[in-house]
Design a protein around this motif. Structure first.
Motif, PDB file in Angstrom:
ATOM      1  N   PHE A 148       0.834  -1.199   0.000  1.00  0.00           N
ATOM      2  CA  PHE A 148       0.000   0.000   0.000  1.00  0.00           C
ATOM      3  C   PHE A 148       0.868   1.248   0.000  1.00  0.00           C
ATOM      4  O   PHE A 148       1.921   1.290   0.652  1.00  0.00           O
ATOM      5  N   CYS A 149       0.422   2.282  -0.714  1.00  0.00           N
ATOM      6  CA  CYS A 149       1.107   3.572  -0.731  1.00  0.00           C
ATOM      7  C   CYS A 149       0.992   4.235   0.640  1.00  0.00           C
ATOM      8  O   CYS A 149      -0.106   4.283   1.213  1.00  0.00           O
ATOM      9  N   LEU A 150       2.096   4.767   1.143  1.00  0.00           N
ATOM     10  CA  LEU A 150       2.061   5.481   2.425  1.00  0.00           C
ATOM     11  C   LEU A 150       1.306   6.809   2.309  1.00  0.00           C
ATOM     12  O   LEU A 150       0.742   7.289   3.280  1.00  0.00           O
ATOM     13  N   GLY A 151       1.311   7.399   1.120  1.00  0.00           N
ATOM     14  CA  GLY A 151       0.673   8.699   0.940  1.00  0.00           C
ATOM     15  C   GLY A 151      -0.843   8.652   0.943  1.00  0.00           C
ATOM     16  O   GLY A 151      -1.495   9.507   1.527  1.00  0.00           O
ATOM     17  N   CYS A 152      -1.406   7.623   0.283  1.00  0.00           N
ATOM     18  CA  CYS A 152      -2.869   7.612   0.121  1.00  0.00           C
ATOM     19  C   CYS A 152      -3.508   6.258   0.437  1.00  0.00           C
ATOM     20  O   CYS A 152      -4.717   6.116   0.329  1.00  0.00           O
ATOM     21  N   ASN A 153      -2.718   5.278   0.804  1.00  0.00           N
ATOM     22  CA  ASN A 153      -3.177   3.944   1.176  1.00  0.00           C
ATOM     23  C   ASN A 153      -3.736   3.137  -0.012  1.00  0.00           C
ATOM     24  O   ASN A 153      -4.445   2.161   0.176  1.00  0.00           O
ATOM     25  N   GLU A 154      -3.419   3.545  -1.232  1.00  0.00           N
ATOM     26  CA  GLU A 154      -3.833   2.800  -2.427  1.00  0.00           C
ATOM     27  C   GLU A 154      -3.076   1.474  -2.489  1.00  0.00           C
ATOM     28  O   GLU A 154      -1.869   1.429  -2.245  1.00  0.00           O
ATOM     29  N   ARG A 155      -3.783   0.385  -2.820  1.00  0.00           N
ATOM     30  CA  ARG A 155      -3.101  -0.902  -2.989  1.00  0.00           C
ATOM     31  C   ARG A 155      -2.379  -0.877  -4.329  1.00  0.00           C
ATOM     32  O   ARG A 155      -2.981  -0.632  -5.364  1.00  0.00           O
ATOM     33  N   LEU A 156      -1.049  -1.104  -4.304  1.00  0.00           N
ATOM     34  CA  LEU A 156      -0.217  -0.993  -5.501  1.00  0.00           C
ATOM     35  C   LEU A 156       0.200  -2.341  -6.076  1.00  0.00           C
ATOM     36  O   LEU A 156       0.682  -2.405  -7.201  1.00  0.00           O
ATOM     37  N   GLY A 157       0.068  -3.400  -5.311  1.00  0.00           N
ATOM     38  CA  GLY A 157       0.518  -4.719  -5.750  1.00  0.00           C
ATOM     39  C   GLY A 157       0.781  -5.590  -4.544  1.00  0.00           C
ATOM     40  O   GLY A 157       0.039  -5.525  -3.559  1.00  0.00           O
ATOM     41  N   TRP A 158       1.866  -6.375  -4.599  1.00  0.00           N
ATOM     42  CA  TRP A 158       2.207  -7.223  -3.455  1.00  0.00           C
ATOM     43  C   TRP A 158       3.706  -7.449  -3.360  1.00  0.00           C
ATOM     44  O   TRP A 158       4.452  -7.184  -4.291  1.00  0.00           O
ATOM     45  N   TYR A 159       4.111  -7.921  -2.195  1.00  0.00           N
ATOM     46  CA  TYR A 159       5.502  -8.240  -1.877  1.00  0.00           C
ATOM     47  C   TYR A 159       5.600  -9.756  -1.728  1.00  0.00           C
ATOM     48  O   TYR A 159       4.770 -10.368  -1.063  1.00  0.00           O
ATOM     49  N   TYR A 160       6.592 -10.347  -2.386  1.00  0.00           N
ATOM     50  CA  TYR A 160       6.798 -11.794  -2.305  1.00  0.00           C
ATOM     51  C   TYR A 160       7.652 -12.126  -1.083  1.00  0.00           C
ATOM     52  O   TYR A 160       8.842 -11.813  -1.046  1.00  0.00           O
ATOM     53  N   HIS A 161       7.063 -12.756  -0.084  1.00  0.00           N
ATOM     54  CA  HIS A 161       7.824 -13.223   1.070  1.00  0.00           C
ATOM     55  C   HIS A 161       8.465 -14.572   0.772  1.00  0.00           C
ATOM     56  O   HIS A 161       9.636 -14.781   1.081  1.00  0.00           O
ATOM     57  N   LYS A 162       7.677 -15.495   0.196  1.00  0.00           N
ATOM     58  CA  LYS A 162       8.163 -16.852  -0.001  1.00  0.00           C
ATOM     59  C   LYS A 162       7.458 -17.504  -1.182  1.00  0.00           C
ATOM     60  O   LYS A 162       6.283 -17.278  -1.419  1.00  0.00           O
ATOM     61  N   ALA A 163       8.226 -18.308  -1.917  1.00  0.00           N
ATOM     62  CA  ALA A 163       7.674 -19.092  -3.022  1.00  0.00           C
ATOM     63  C   ALA A 163       7.812 -20.567  -2.688  1.00  0.00           C
ATOM     64  O   ALA A 163       8.871 -21.001  -2.241  1.00  0.00           O
ATOM     65  N   ALA A 164       6.748 -21.339  -2.897  1.00  0.00           N
ATOM     66  CA  ALA A 164       6.784 -22.775  -2.600  1.00  0.00           C
ATOM     67  C   ALA A 164       7.650 -23.530  -3.610  1.00  0.00           C
ATOM     68  O   ALA A 164       8.403 -24.424  -3.245  1.00  0.00           O
ATOM     69  N   ASP A 165       7.563 -23.160  -4.867  1.00  0.00           N
ATOM     70  CA  ASP A 165       8.302 -23.828  -5.941  1.00  0.00           C
ATOM     71  C   ASP A 165       9.724 -23.275  -6.013  1.00  0.00           C
ATOM     72  O   ASP A 165       9.923 -22.059  -6.089  1.00  0.00           O
TER      73      ASP A 165
END
Length: 119
Positions: A75-92
């Motif tokens: 999320f954007c800190l300025g307006c809280n818009e969802r911008l995408g995602w962060y990859y923590h872990k991949a199973a494959d």
């Protein structure tokens, strides 16, 4: 519980950036682009090495086109818009290169250049 990973940088003076479409907060340098060949929730996405002026939502396992990944919405800190995602872990193991990277949706960003126009 929300993840506490948050980075804030005010400006990248003189460097081309991607900014939030909604509030114009700088999100990342264009030099951080790894690939444009990704898909987000709402269309094309960019895989980025890093991002600033963002906060992460809670971690969750999500079934994506390339399998199950542990991700957190960005999320954007300025307006809280969802911008995408962060990859923590991949199973494959073939998808491990995404870990620690950001998928930012193209339609949520504005490409800002560093051109100086002669007057």
């Amino acid at each position: 519980m929300a993840d506490t990973k948050t980075q804030v940088i005010q400006t990248y003076e003189g460097h081309p950036t991607y900014s939030c479409l909604k509030c114009a907060a700088v999100i990342t340098l264009q030099d951080e682009l790894i690939s444009k060949a990704f898909s987000g929730r709402d269309g094309r996405g960019f895989l980025m090495q890093s991002a600033v002026n963002v906060k992460l939502g809670r971690r969750e396992d999500r079934s994506l086109l390339t399998g199950v990944h542990t991700v957190a919405d960005v999320f954007c800190l300025g307006c809280n818009e969802r911008l995408g995602w962060y990859y923590h872990k991949a199973a494959d193991h073939m998808q491990k290169y995404k870990e620690g990277k950001y998928l930012l949706e193209r339609e949520k960003l504005v490409k800002e250049n560093a051109w100086v126009l002669d007057e």
